[in-house]
Design an enzyme around this catalytic site. Structure first.
Site, PDB file in Angstrom:
ATOM      1  N   ASN A  23      36.274 -29.489  32.279  1.00 30.10           N
ATOM      2  CA  ASN A  23      36.673 -29.894  30.931  1.00 30.10           C
ATOM      3  C   ASN A  23      36.519 -28.664  30.034  1.00 30.10           C
ATOM      4  OD1 ASN A  23      37.010 -30.978  28.414  1.00 30.10           O
ATOM      5  ND2 ASN A  23      35.172 -32.274  28.469  1.00 30.10           N
ATOM      6  N   TRP A  24      37.640 -28.046  29.727  1.00 28.84           N
ATOM      7  CA  TRP A  24      37.593 -26.797  28.952  1.00 28.84           C
ATOM      8  C   TRP A  24      37.413 -27.032  27.456  1.00 28.84           C
ATOM      9  CZ3 TRP A  24      42.141 -23.616  31.595  1.00 28.84           C
ATOM     10  CH2 TRP A  24      41.691 -23.161  32.840  1.00 28.84           C
ATOM     11  N   LYS A  25      37.474 -28.274  27.021  1.00 33.22           N
ATOM     12  CA  LYS A  25      37.280 -28.604  25.599  1.00 33.22           C
ATOM     13  C   LYS A  25      38.191 -27.724  24.729  1.00 33.22           C
ATOM     14  CE  LYS A  25      32.761 -30.230  26.850  1.00 33.22           C
ATOM     15  NZ  LYS A  25      31.417 -30.578  26.486  1.00 33.22           N
TER      16      LYS A  25
ATOM     17  N   HIS B 112      35.700 -39.504  26.033  1.00 31.34           N
ATOM     18  CA  HIS B 112      34.659 -38.479  26.178  1.00 31.34           C
ATOM     19  C   HIS B 112      33.663 -38.621  25.020  1.00 31.34           C
ATOM     20  CE1 HIS B 112      32.683 -34.586  26.038  1.00 31.34           C
ATOM     21  NE2 HIS B 112      32.932 -34.538  27.341  1.00 31.34           N
TER      22      HIS B 112
ATOM     23  N   GLU C 148      32.376 -36.598  23.072  1.00 30.45           N
ATOM     24  CA  GLU C 148      32.721 -35.874  21.836  1.00 30.45           C
ATOM     25  C   GLU C 148      33.813 -36.613  21.064  1.00 30.45           C
ATOM     26  OE1 GLU C 148      33.200 -32.137  23.813  1.00 30.45           O
ATOM     27  OE2 GLU C 148      31.037 -32.141  24.153  1.00 30.45           O
TER      28      GLU C 148
ATOM     29  N   GLU D  49      28.511 -39.662  31.804  1.00 30.62           N
ATOM     30  CA  GLU D  49      28.014 -38.473  31.113  1.00 30.62           C
ATOM     31  C   GLU D  49      27.017 -38.899  30.043  1.00 30.62           C
ATOM     32  OE1 GLU D  49      30.896 -34.949  31.408  1.00 30.62           O
ATOM     33  OE2 GLU D  49      31.621 -36.197  29.779  1.00 30.62           O
TER      34      GLU D  49
ATOM     35  N   GLY E 110      26.180 -30.538  27.191  1.00 29.64           N
ATOM     36  CA  GLY E 110      26.081 -29.295  26.432  1.00 29.64           C
ATOM     37  C   GLY E 110      24.673 -28.957  25.983  1.00 29.64           C
TER      38      GLY E 110
ATOM     39  N   SER F 105      25.700 -30.858  31.559  1.00 35.73           N
ATOM     40  CA  SER F 105      24.934 -29.659  31.937  1.00 35.73           C
ATOM     41  C   SER F 105      24.904 -29.409  33.450  1.00 35.73           C
ATOM     42  CB  SER F 105      23.526 -29.714  31.352  1.00 35.73           C
ATOM     43  OG  SER F 105      23.593 -29.720  29.928  1.00 35.73           O
TER      44      SER F 105
ATOM     45  N   GLY G 230      31.648 -28.944  31.689  1.00 43.38           N
ATOM     46  CA  GLY G 230      32.162 -28.285  30.490  1.00 43.38           C
ATOM     47  C   GLY G 230      31.856 -26.795  30.521  1.00 43.38           C
ATOM     48  N   GLY G 231      30.711 -26.419  29.918  1.00 42.18           N
ATOM     49  CA  GLY G 231      30.367 -25.006  29.728  1.00 42.18           C
ATOM     50  C   GLY G 231      30.494 -24.149  30.981  1.00 42.18           C
TER      51      GLY G 231
END
Ligand code: PGA
Length: 247
Positions: free
Chosen positions: A10-12, A97, A99, A169, A175, A212, A233-234
Site C-alpha cells: 500500500n503505497w498510500k 483502510h 486512514e 489492520e 505506521g 508495521s 505500507g512504509g
C-alpha cells in the site's frame, strides 16, 4: 485447499508514475515468482496505469486502487469510481483502510456501498478492518471487527464473498512501529473466518495482516497458518525493502 500467500504493497500518497515505473523495473529484475504466491500493488491512482503496464501478462502480480467512490459516474469532483479504476488497469480495490476511516471520516455504511460498487465493476475488494488502541483496551476488538464485517459484507452472496479479501489492520499498529503479536493477529483472523463461515462463505477466504510489517517480522507473522499474507505500507516504498519482504 492450499493457502494462497499474498504480499500487498500500500503505497498510500507516495510514488508518482515515473518512480512507479522505475520501481517495477527494479522489482521485476530481482523478484522470484513461486507457485501460490501473489504480490499486489496499491499505488496512488495516478500511478495505476504505469504499474498495470509494467506488470501486464503476469497473473501473480496485480494492481489495485486504494479507494473508490460508490457511484458509477457523474458530478463527483475529485472522486474515482470502480469503473474508472478498472479502465486505468486496476483489478482490485482497498476499501475501508483505517486512514480512510479515521482521516477522511469514512463510515461503516460507506464501506458497504464501496464493496458493492467494486464487485459490480468486476474488481476484487480488499476490506480493511481493525480496532483502535482504546477499543482493544476496552475489550471491544471482536465486537468491532464483527460490526465492520457486517457493514462491509453483510448480505453478499457466496460468489461475492468468495472474491473478497480481508485485511486485519489494528489501527494502533499502522505506521507506528508497534505490531500485534502473531498469536494476537491469528486470534482475530480466526474470528474473521468464523464470521465469514456463518454468513455464507464457502471458500477459504484470504485474510491478511497489516500494521508495521517489516522485513524482520514478516516471517514470524506468516508462520501462523491463519495469516495468509501481509498488507505493507512504509516498508513497501523502497524496492530493496519490498524485495526482502516478498522474497
Ligand atoms: P504500515 O501501513 O505498514 O506503514 O504500518 C500498513 C497499511 O496502512 O496498510
Amino acid at each position: 485447499m492450499s493457502r494462497r500467500l499474498v504480499f500487498a504493497a500500500n503505497w498510500k500518497m507516495n510514488i508518482g508514475p515515473d518512480d512507479a515505473r522505475r520501481f517495477c523495473e527494479a522489482f521485476l529484475a530481482s523478484y522470484r515468482a513461486r507457485p501460490g504466491v501473489e504480490t499486489w500493488f496499491f499505488p496512488a491512482s495516478v500511478s495505476v496505469p504505469a504499474v498495470a503496464q509494467a506488470l501486464r501478462g503476469r497473473t501473480d502480480l496485480r494492481v489495485g486502487v486504494q479507494d473508490v467512490y460508490w457511484e458509477r459516474a457523474g458530478a463527483f469532483t475529485g472522486a474515482l469510481s470502480a469503473d474508472l479504476a478498472r479502465s486505468a488497469g486496476a483489478t482490485m480495490a482497498l476499501v475501508g483502510h483505517s486512514e480512510r476511516r479515521h482521516v477522511f471520516g469514512e463510515t461503516d455504511e460507506m464501506t458497504g456501498k464501496k464493496v458493492r460498487s467494486v464487485l459490480a465493476a468486476g474488481l476484487a475488494p480488499v476490506l480493511c478492518v481493525g480496532e483502535t488502541l482504546d477499543q482493544r483496551q476496552r475489550g471491544e476488538t471482536a465486537a468491532l471487527i464483527r460490526r465492520q464485517l457486517e457493514a462491509g459484507l453483510g448480505g453478499l452472496d457466496p460468489a461475492g464473498l468468495a472474491s473478497v479479501t480481508i485485511a486485519y489492520e489494528p489501527v494502533w499498529a499502522v505506521g507506528t512501529g508497534h505490531n500485534a503479536t502473531p498469536a494476537d493477529a491469528a486470534a482475530v483472523h480466526r474470528d474473521i473466518r468464523g464470521w465469514l463461515a456463518t454468513h455464507g462463505s464457502v471458500a477459504r477466504a484470504t485474510v491478511l495482516y497489516g500494521g508495521s510489517v517489516r522485513r524482520d517480522n514478516v516471517q514470524q507473522l506468516l508462520a501462523e497458518p491463519e495469516i495468509d499474507g501481509v498488507l505493507v505500507g512504509g516498508a513497501s516504498l523502497k524496492v530493496q525493502d519490498w524485495l526482502a519482504i516478498t522474497g
